[in-house]
Write an enzyme that holds these catalytic residues in place. Structure first.
Site, PDB file in Angstrom:
ATOM      1  CB  ALA A 240      -1.413   0.426   1.081  1.00  0.00           C
ATOM      2  CG  HIS A 241      -1.631   4.962   0.431  1.00  0.00           C
ATOM      3  ND1 HIS A 241      -2.789   5.491   0.209  1.00  0.00           N
ATOM      4  CD2 HIS A 241      -1.360   4.491   1.748  1.00  0.00           C
ATOM      5  CE1 HIS A 241      -2.768   5.684   0.840  1.00  0.00           C
ATOM      6  NE2 HIS A 241      -3.040   4.923   2.302  1.00  0.00           N
ATOM      7  CG  ASN A 242       2.936   7.719   1.801  1.00  0.00           C
ATOM      8  OD1 ASN A 242       1.491   7.786   1.288  1.00  0.00           O
ATOM      9  ND2 ASN A 242       3.657   8.269   2.098  1.00  0.00           N
TER      10      ASN A 242
END
Length: 344
Positions: A240-242
């Site tokens: 997922a993001h980051n």
């Protein structure tokens, strides 16, 4: 592609015992070898097959001495397993050494690429794409605007690399992988409706990262989703993001890592592991398959279960879990006995 025993021995620094002009054009298991194939013998339990294999050439250790008549040509090396692995790597390099741009395909006028470039049919290179030397992009690949890819990168058929992504040297991206799709960012209003939070960051893969087929790595909301040098991801993984994954960490299939989690270096994570967002996992952590990680994890921990426990504690607890029916029956018997004595 055909190779003679002499050519193979030269690559492996081995010695030929048999016909040096014997040629092969494919690889096989020793028990399934047939004429024109190359195989190897490293595990002693397969020794019997060397007397029956039809493989034309067999790689063996230098100390191997046949006890019966053999028909296969031998190449003797220090370590048959390592030598066969080296040959597989060489074979892949030769097989993947395509060059040129196939039609139809689209290459933006502002895109640049180095020597030894290959672009398969029906592929797309967007604006300001920069590709290094010996990059191989197979058919039906999409590479969006402002993507940077280093040297010696393989992008297999059907992969998608969204805009702004940065791919280091020596990376391998397998079919169906998606690098840089939007992170899962939405905010609810008072009516329970969701509005999208723009995902304006990117994905960075450092050098020698491998991405398995069907794996997805989301771009950051702000900043970057980062996979450090030497990370290896299996097929069908969601990052997922980051998220940040440390150097030389390996993750098996169907694992999901939620947003903003930091994973350390040299970790081993089994298949179907679920990791919540906004936590930190230390270095050299081992997580067994199907575990659920919902807390910060210290360096060198070994975990199993959902929610995950210390690996040793999990095994001890599982013994008790298996014995629960017996324990319940014993408690019931004791209660009956106590009840009977009380009545007396």
């Amino acid at each position: 592609m055909k190779f003679t025993a002499t050519q193979i021995a030269g690559i492996l620094e081995g010695e030929v015992e048999g016909n040096p002009q014997t040629a092969v054009h494919k690889l096989a298991k020793i028990e399934e070898g047939e004429k024109g194939s190359l195989t190897f013998l490293a595990n002693p339990k397969y020794t019997s097959y060397i007397y029956t294999t039809k493989a034309s050439i067999t790689i063996v250790n230098k100390d191997f001495v046949p006890e019966q008549e053999i028909t296969t040509t031998l190449i003797k090396v220090e370590d048959a397993y390592k030598s066969f692995s080296k040959l597989l790597e060489y074979y892949n390099q030769v097989k993947n050494n395509k060059v040129g741009i196939e039609s139809p395909s689209f290459v933006s006028k502002s895109a640049t690429y180095g020597d030894g470039f290959y672009l398969g049919a029906f592929s797309y290179l967007g604006e300001n794409v920069q590709l290094g030397a010996n990059v191989k992009v197979y058919p039906n690949v999409y590479i969006g605007d402002n993507v940077t890819i280093g040297d010696d990168v393989l992008v297999f058929a059907g992969a998608k690399i969204y805009s702004e992504s940065i791919i280091g040297n020596g990376c391998v991206i397998h079919s169906g992988a998606i690098i840089g799709a939007d992170g899962f960012g939405f905010t609810p209003n008072e009516k329970g409706e969701y509005s999208k939070v723009p995902q304006t960051g990117n994905v960075i893969l450092e050098d020698n990262v491998d991405i398995g087929a069907g794996t997805t790595i989301d771009r950051a909301t702000l900043g970057s989703t980062v996979l450090r040098k030497g990370v290896k991801l299996d097929n069908q993984i969601q990052i997922a993001h980051n998220v940040e994954i440390g150097e030389h960490t390996a993750i098996a299939a169907q694992t999901g890592v939620a947003g903003s989690t930091k994973i350390g270096k040299n970790c081993l994570i089994g298949g179907q592991v679920g990791i919540v967002g906004h936590i930190t996992i230390g270095d050299r952590v081992r997580i067994q398959a199907q575990s659920g990680i919902g807390r910060n994890v210290k360096d060198d921990e070994v975990l199993q279960g959902s929610p995950a426990l210390n690996y040793g504690d999990y095994n001890k607890s599982y013994v008790h879990f298996k014995n629960l029916p017996k324990i319940v029956n014993r408690i019931s018997d004791l209660e009956k006995k106590i009840d009977s004595e009380d009545r007396k």
